[in-house]
Every structure is written in C-alpha cells, then in structure tokens.
Design an enzyme around this catalytic site. Structure first.
Site, PDB file in Angstrom:
ATOM      1  N   PHE A 138       8.258  55.794  17.631  1.00  0.00           N
ATOM      2  CA  PHE A 138       8.465  57.248  17.570  1.00  0.00           C
ATOM      3  C   PHE A 138       9.904  57.501  17.144  1.00  0.00           C
ATOM      4  O   PHE A 138      10.836  57.012  17.782  1.00  0.00           O
ATOM      5  CB  PHE A 138       8.210  57.919  18.924  1.00  0.00           C
ATOM      6  CG  PHE A 138       8.400  59.415  18.846  1.00  0.00           C
ATOM      7  CD1 PHE A 138       7.371  60.250  18.434  1.00  0.00           C
ATOM      8  CD2 PHE A 138       9.630  59.994  19.142  1.00  0.00           C
ATOM      9  CE1 PHE A 138       7.549  61.629  18.323  1.00  0.00           C
ATOM     10  CE2 PHE A 138       9.819  61.374  19.044  1.00  0.00           C
ATOM     11  CZ  PHE A 138       8.779  62.182  18.626  1.00  0.00           C
ATOM     12  N   ASP A 225      17.201  52.449  16.582  1.00  0.00           N
ATOM     13  CA  ASP A 225      17.105  53.798  17.138  1.00  0.00           C
ATOM     14  C   ASP A 225      17.326  53.705  18.653  1.00  0.00           C
ATOM     15  O   ASP A 225      16.456  53.246  19.391  1.00  0.00           O
ATOM     16  CB  ASP A 225      15.713  54.369  16.805  1.00  0.00           C
ATOM     17  CG  ASP A 225      15.480  55.763  17.386  1.00  0.00           C
ATOM     18  OD1 ASP A 225      16.267  56.197  18.244  1.00  0.00           O
ATOM     19  OD2 ASP A 225      14.479  56.394  16.982  1.00  0.00           O
ATOM     20  N   LYS A 254      19.973  62.425  22.692  1.00  0.00           N
ATOM     21  CA  LYS A 254      19.589  62.639  24.081  1.00  0.00           C
ATOM     22  C   LYS A 254      20.737  62.588  25.097  1.00  0.00           C
ATOM     23  O   LYS A 254      21.391  63.589  25.335  1.00  0.00           O
ATOM     24  CB  LYS A 254      18.494  61.636  24.445  1.00  0.00           C
ATOM     25  CG  LYS A 254      17.132  61.994  23.799  1.00  0.00           C
ATOM     26  CD  LYS A 254      16.023  61.193  24.425  1.00  0.00           C
ATOM     27  CE  LYS A 254      14.666  61.431  23.799  1.00  0.00           C
ATOM     28  NZ  LYS A 254      13.970  62.608  24.298  1.00  0.00           N
TER      29      LYS A 254
HETATM   30  C1  LIG Z   1      13.488  56.912  20.133  1.00  0.00           C
HETATM   31  C2  LIG Z   1      13.511  58.354  19.732  1.00  0.00           C
HETATM   32  N1  LIG Z   1      13.942  58.676  18.514  1.00  0.00           N
HETATM   33  C3  LIG Z   1      13.997  59.957  18.119  1.00  0.00           C
HETATM   34  C4  LIG Z   1      13.578  60.976  18.933  1.00  0.00           C
HETATM   35  C5  LIG Z   1      13.626  62.393  18.461  1.00  0.00           C
HETATM   36  O1  LIG Z   1      14.668  63.056  19.086  1.00  0.00           O
HETATM   37  P1  LIG Z   1      14.709  64.658  19.091  1.00  0.00           P
HETATM   38  O2  LIG Z   1      13.563  65.108  19.921  1.00  0.00           O
HETATM   39  O3  LIG Z   1      16.043  64.979  19.681  1.00  0.00           O
HETATM   40  O4  LIG Z   1      14.602  65.092  17.674  1.00  0.00           O
HETATM   41  C6  LIG Z   1      13.111  60.674  20.206  1.00  0.00           C
HETATM   42  C7  LIG Z   1      12.626  61.742  21.094  1.00  0.00           C
HETATM   43  O5  LIG Z   1      11.926  61.533  22.036  1.00  0.00           O
HETATM   44  C8  LIG Z   1      13.068  59.326  20.617  1.00  0.00           C
HETATM   45  O6  LIG Z   1      12.616  58.981  21.828  1.00  0.00           O
END
Ligand SMILES: Cc1ncc(COP(=O)(O)O)c(C=O)c1O
Length: 405
Positions: A138, A225, A254
């Site tokens: 994700f 990520d 986050k």
């Molecule tokens: C690993 C990861 N990457 C990207 C995102 C996307 O982040 P945002 O919701 O701030 O766009 C999330 C959100 O849960 C995530 O867990």
C-alpha cells in the site's frame, strides 16, 4: 458538549462519503487517551493510524506549536525556510542520507519517490523506466500510488492505471533476480519495510540485505516506504536500520509531525541530484508549522526516550498478546515490531472495530483479518497491559461465535 461538537457527532451529510465511519466523534485527548463528544473515554491503540507519535496534547509539543502558529504558519517555497534545513539536517543525521524534499502526506512522498525513480531512469537513457513493486503493498491513493498499491479493491473503478510497475511477492529474492534478468528497463525497487495496510508483513532483514546488494549490482534505486513504520515506531528511527542497510530513497510522513500533516522524501547520493528546480514542488510542503512539528517531535522523542519506549513497551505488548491468545483457535499469528503490531485471525473481523470502541479501545482492522495496533509511542507498560486486557477477551468471544455466512 458544545453545539459544533454535537453536530459532528451526528451524521455528516455534506462530507463526501468516502469512509465507513463509526458513529462517534472525538473531542479531545491527553497522552494515550481520547474522549468522545459524549464524554466516553478510550485507550488509543490507533494513534490516528500511526500518526500521533507523542500522543495527544503533549505538554512540550503544544506550547511549541502555539509559539510557531503565533509567529508564522506558512510562507512559500519562493523563499528560504530555515526550519526546513533544521529538520532536513536532522533527518539526514538519523538516516545517513543526504537531502530531503518536504511535502504534506504519505502519498505525496511516494509520488515524489516515483518521479525520482523515473527521472533517474531517463537520466540513464531508459525511455520507459519500470519500478518493481510488491504483492500486499500500500502506497497511497493518488493515481500513481494506487497503481503501485496491490489491492484490487483500492484500484477498482480508477483505471487506466499508471503503467511501468512490475509486481513481485515479498521476501522472495529469486523473484527479483528473475526480473533483473528479464527486464532491462527496471530502475528501482519500491517497498514498505514493513507492510502496514497489507496486514503487518515485515520484510525479512536478510531479504532487505539481498535487495541492497542487488540494487547496487544493477544500479537500481532501493526505495523504502517508511511512511507507516518509520520515525521510531519499531524501536529504531527507521525500520530498515534493523537490517543494517541504507536505502537510496525513503518516503516518510505520518508520525513525523505527531499529527501535523507532513511528508518527506529523504535521499542518498544516487538520488540527490536527480530532481532540479522546476521538476517538483508543492505549495504546502515544508511550511514552517509542519517543519516545527517535525523538529519538535524528533527533539522530544530523544529527550523522553520515546523510541526506546516503543521497543520495550512494544515487546511487552506483543508478548502479552501472544501469551493471552496462545492456543486460541482462529488466531493465526501475532506479529510486528515495536509498536506496529498485527493479530491475524482466520476470518474477517471488521466487526471488532465497533466492539473494541464500545469496550473503550481504539484500533483498526486491515486486510480484512488483521487487527492492527499502532498506538502513540509514549504508551506505558500499564496501558499496554490494559490493551491486552480489553482486546483479548473480545477476540476470544468473537472467535467463539459461528462465522457469519
Ligand atoms: C506505507 C504507507 N505509504 C503511504 C501511505 C499513504 O499516506 P497518506 O495517507 O498520508 O497519503 C500510507 C497510509 O496508510 C502507508 O501506510
């Protein structure tokens, strides 16, 4: 409760219907506890989905943010923003990387990483660069990041997807080596160090070490990520540090601002000169309020041993869950690192969200069957024990019921 709060607690007909929400609204919080507009109290096992690193209303963060709001909330990237340099230097120091691009969310950080990978390829004469991504991944919900994401439910209805991704299973180095043999257009490997939304699936440390070697051999970028698993959550600043490796590109978001929206892409020498003026930008990215939130979050984390706390209390929470759920039929696994934990059940368990809230505990259910705990990193041992005491009986009762047809 005052009138505006009451309005929020009711249905929200003017807010676009993109979330399945529980019928409650939070009013305020303190530490790892939150209260709803009806005065009910909850232990926060969710931390705004791995966001509220320092919990709620932290006594050092609040005055620092108040001070910043009174000085300057936003300026513009037309000008220098000294707090950007302060935060960037700190992130480089903690990660061993060289430079940072600031944005406001996780998907934006990932979008920037994807642009870096493509431009890195074009700069090397690869006209149609491709990026290796993962089953279970994700990365966000923009068109590019949802294309990199593996979940068909998230992609459904939004085609045509962005091309240029090759998907492989997690923790299978041979699969990536095969792509290296077959596909000369690959320029980068892009994965969550620990998959979050996909159900708390860690990359094995030897796997990450193997990927690092392969990326070096192939001249690919290793892009990790760490939007969910970074910023001390696993007990190290960044989860990949458990494997003793350094990525080339690392998106963050986050937990970096303890609740103030912020995203960042931290890059090493291979990627530091890929983007230049005019290649990328965003109005809000790096604004003084977000930068101050990041600087203060990292400072307070060190001052109060927050990361060490995440390691110790996380281990205790995991051990408590494992002990209590040992031998319970229908509990498949209790896994994760630090305060990023998942309890996988043998069947979909979304119903537990509402039941946990009714019992005074905030959590989430992801990938249908995985109960996810990503609380503030200031969680105490006593609060961890309370999570076990509330959650485990709910799980046992749920699993004792006949499965829904
Ligand atoms: C690993 C990861 N990457 C990207 C995102 C996307 O982040 P945002 O919701 O701030 O766009 C999330 C959100 O849960 C995530 O867990």
């Amino acid at each position: 409760m005052n009138a505006p709060e009451k309005a929020v607690a009711q249905a929200m007909p003017h807010v676009m219907n993109t979330y399945a929400r529980l019928p409650l609204a939070l009013s305020h919080g303190k530490g790892c506890w939150v209260w709803d507009t009806e005065g009910r109290k909850y232990l926060d096992g969710l931390g705004g989905i791995a966001v509220n690193t320092l919990g709620h209303a932290h006594p050092k963060l609040v005055p620092a943010l108040q001070d910043q709001i009174a000085r300057l909330i936003h300026s513009s990237n037309y000008y220098e923003v000294p707090l950007q340099e302060t935060l960037a230097a700190r992130l480089c120091e903690l990660s061993g990387l060289n430079a940072v691009f600031f944005c406001s969310t996780g998907l934006e950080a990932n979008e920037c990483a994807l642009k870096i990978a493509r431009k890195f390829g074009h700069d090397r004469g690869i006209a149609r660069p491709e990026i290796i991504v993962y089953e279970g991944a994700f990365h966000g919900r923009s068109i590019a990041t949802l294309s990199a994401t593996a979940n068909p439910k998230i992609q459904a209805g939004f085609g045509p997807l962005v091309e240029g991704f090759v998907r492989v299973p997690l923790n299978d180095l041979a699969a990536v080596q095969q792509v290296a043999r077959d596909n000369p257009n690959v320029v980068a490997v892009f994965l969550e160090t620990i998959q979050g939304e996909g159900g708390i699936h860690p990359s094995r440390w030897e796997y990450l070490q193997g990927l690092r070697r392969l990326c070096d051999e192939q001249q690919w970028l290793l892009m990790l990520d760490e939007v969910q698993c970074g910023i001390g959550r696993t007990g190290k600043w960044f989860a990949h540090q458990w494997a003793g490796i350094v990525p080339d590109v690392m998106p963050l978001a986050k937990g970096l601002g303890s609740g103030v929206p912020i995203g960042a892409v931290v890059v090493g020498p291979k990627a530091v000169n890929v983007l230049g003026p005019g290649n990328h930008g965003t109005t809000f990215g790096g604004n003084p309020l977000a930068m101050r939130a990041g600087v203060e979050t990292l400072r307070i984390m060190v001052e109060e041993g927050v990361m060490e706390n995440a390691a110790v209390v996380g281990a205790a929470l995991k051990a408590g869950l494992q002990r209590d759920l040992q031998g319970v039929e229908g509990v498949v696994d209790v896994r994760g690192q630090g305060l990023m934990l998942g309890i996988e059940l043998a069947r979909p368990c979304g119903a537990l969200l509402g039941r946990a809230a009714a019992a005074g505990l905030m959590l989430s259910v992801t990938a249908d069957k995985v109960i996810r705990l990503v609380p503030p990193l200031i969680l105490s041992a006593d609060e961890a024990a309370q999570i076990v005491a509330i959650l485990c009986p709910l799980i046992r009762a749920f699993l004792a019921e006949p499965a829904a047809a």
